[in-house]
Enzyme design. Structure first.
Site, PDB file in Angstrom:
ATOM      1  N   HIS A 156      46.351  62.686  39.315  1.00 56.80           N
ATOM      2  CA  HIS A 156      46.318  61.335  38.709  1.00 56.80           C
ATOM      3  C   HIS A 156      47.212  61.246  37.476  1.00 56.80           C
ATOM      4  CE1 HIS A 156      42.594  60.689  41.111  1.00 56.80           C
ATOM      5  NE2 HIS A 156      42.319  61.929  40.719  1.00 56.80           N
ATOM      6  N   SER A 277      75.091  57.310  27.191  1.00 55.90           N
ATOM      7  CA  SER A 277      74.926  55.856  27.163  1.00 55.90           C
ATOM      8  C   SER A 277      76.180  55.247  26.541  1.00 55.90           C
ATOM      9  CB  SER A 277      73.695  55.517  26.322  1.00 55.90           C
ATOM     10  OG  SER A 277      73.823  54.241  25.763  1.00 55.90           O
ATOM     11  N   LYS A 283      71.856  59.506  23.494  1.00 52.62           N
ATOM     12  CA  LYS A 283      71.200  59.606  24.807  1.00 52.62           C
ATOM     13  C   LYS A 283      71.848  60.545  25.805  1.00 52.62           C
ATOM     14  CE  LYS A 283      68.801  56.687  26.669  1.00 52.62           C
ATOM     15  NZ  LYS A 283      68.454  55.543  27.500  1.00 52.62           N
ATOM     16  N   GLU A 290      67.573  59.617  39.051  1.00 50.91           N
ATOM     17  CA  GLU A 290      67.275  58.185  39.153  1.00 50.91           C
ATOM     18  C   GLU A 290      67.964  57.572  40.374  1.00 50.91           C
ATOM     19  OE1 GLU A 290      66.555  56.475  34.707  1.00 50.91           O
ATOM     20  OE2 GLU A 290      68.551  57.226  35.137  1.00 50.91           O
TER      21      GLU A 290
END
Ligand code: ARG
Length: 459
Positions: A156, A277, A283, A290
């Site tokens: 979970h 980025s 970043k 992704e």
């Protein structure tokens, strides 16, 4: 361009409809398989003496020439041919003249297209299998190096019990092994020849279906000609097996995305597979996992498209089936590129923060089951022990402390069977070590599995 059927028609096709009807822009991918299929067919026609052996040889060498021209980049199939089958036939006739017109004897594009697609897919399934093995090897290398590295295990998305990182990685090896088994099973059905079913009913021409099947390396032939030209189950099965591969890739992608966040910090991305980025200089983005996660949707979409495409289609061949190719082609392209990207990501794109991992299993309640199991070992019924430990958790949470910060006299207040050795028992390394049941995360079990995989992967 005049069509092969133009004698039957009074006027030519509307130009828009001509384009709408055509599949050459995508089925040109099948060029080598179409030529291979035609060579086998011509050989067979020569063998059964439907055409003379000289005619067969002429057709075969014409087809070989087309193949070579294509491989040398001197010929690229395309419009105005309607599809790859007509394209090759037209080119052959241009190249060798009248004899070329004998190639299509005793066959139809219906059994031809089914044969081409199966040949193409069979090869691609073999390639996918090799790619999955590479990925398994990359995952295995992480597992082998990390038997004693601990990582929090979750259910979970809540901390559950600590695990050996190797055990976590080996879970993925199992998934990908099932994928390989599924693809192998699909392959055996793909490896069935529809050639010789002709349009739908078979043919009165003296053909030899076993001959062409053998030439093309098919294991068996379709027993029913109607089924042979109508069956697209193998497309659905293949995309379904690929969809599961993608689901596994997206699962590990999601884990990596989480692991490399500041919040988790279980791993970091190396510069090889991360992107920056355009705006935020600090970043480092996990674009690769992704993208894989995102591309999973494409394959699921293709599965839905194919299932819908075959639904309610009456026997036998229907033009709907032309819609089988793009989903199949894109599924192969997407799945194989995602497997390769994941293999690179696993091999050189991430590094585990071993110290952070060790730290994280030290500072939670994921050894709660072990506290209960300790009492079970002293003959306390599990449900009683479970409730005792529940109370201890509540007690600790109130004081913002962990089990290891409790004194033995505090523990004894909850149950008098607690002794000093409890602290040794609930140390994360011992917690993991103790899970010695078959298939569990205990180091002994993990070492056994590492050995098994080493053998299986021929490392
Ligand atoms: N381009 C067609 C396809 O992909 C080839 C078979 C056409 N057969 C026919 N009877 N129109 O399905």
């Amino acid at each position: 361009m005049s069509k092969v059927w133009s004698k039957r028609f009074d006027s030519s096709l509307n130009l828009f409809i001509e384009k709408f009807n055509a599949s050459i822009c995508f089925d040109k991918k099948l060029i080598l398989e179409d030529i291979e299929c035609s060579i086998a067919h011509a050989k067979m026609l020569g063998h059964t003496q439907v055409i003379s052996s000289q005619e067969a040889l002429k057709i075969i060498s014409g087809l070989e020439n087309i193949k070579n021209e294509f491989l040398e980049g001197k010929f690229s199939p395309g419009a105005p041919s309607e599809d790859i089958h007509y394209c090759i036939e037209e080119k052959l006739i241009k190249l060798i003249g009248e004899t070329g017109k004998k190639l299509h004897t005793g066959r139809s594009r219906n059994d031809q297209v089914g044969t081409d697609l199966r040949l193409w897919l069979r090869k691609e399934i073999d390639n996918l299998d090799l790619l999955i093995i590479d990925l398994q090897k990359a995952l295995f290398n992480i597992a082998k190096a990390n038997v004693y590295t601990l990582i929090p295990g979750y259910t979970h998305m809540q901390r559950a019990q600590p695990l050996s990182l190797a055990h976590h990685m080996l879970a993925y090896l199992e998934m990908f092994q099932r994928d390989r088994e599924r693809l192998k099973e699909v392959r055996s059905r793909v490896n069935t020849s529809p050639l010789g079913a002709a349009a739908l009913a078979g043919t009165k021409i003296k053909i030899d279906r076993n001959f062409t099947a053998e030439e093309l390396g098919f294991e068996k032939i379709y027993k029913n000609s109607i089924d042979a030209v109508s069956d697209r189950d193998f497309c659905v099965e293949f995309v379904s097996a690929s969809a599961l591969v993608m689901s596994h890739l997206s699962k590990i992608s999601e884990e990596i995305i989480l692991w490399v966040t500041d919040e988790f910090s279980f791993a970091k991305l190396t510069d090889k597979c991360a992107t920056g980025s355009s705006l935020m200089p600090q970043k480092k983005n996990p674009d690769v996992p992704e993208l894989i996660r995102g591309k999973t949707g494409r394959v699921y979409g293709h599965l839905q498209a194919l299932l819908t495409m075959i639904k309610g289609v009456p026997l036998s061949y229907n033009k709907d089936f032309q819609e089988d190719k793009e989903p199949i082609f894109d599924t192969v392209e997407t799945t194989s590129s995602c497997i390769q990207a994941m293999t690179i990501l696993i091999s050189e794109g991430i590094e585990f923060n071993v110290d952070n991992l060790a730290d994280s299993v030290e500072n939670d309640f994921s050894n709660a089951t072990d506290l209960a199991d300790y009492l079970v070992g002293k003959n306390v019924p599990f449900r009683t022990a479970y409730q005792v430990v529940g109370e201890i958790v509540k007690y600790c949470l109130k004081r913002k402390i962990l089990f290891k910060n409790l004194r033995i006299d505090e523990l004894k207040k909850f149950h008098n069977k607690f002794e000093e050795d409890i602290f040794e028992n609930i140390h994360p390394i011992n917690v993991v070590k103790s899970r010695i049941s078959k298939g569990g995360t205990g180091f002994v079990q993990v070492e056994i599995e590492i050995k098994n995989w080493q053998k299986k992967l021929l490392l």
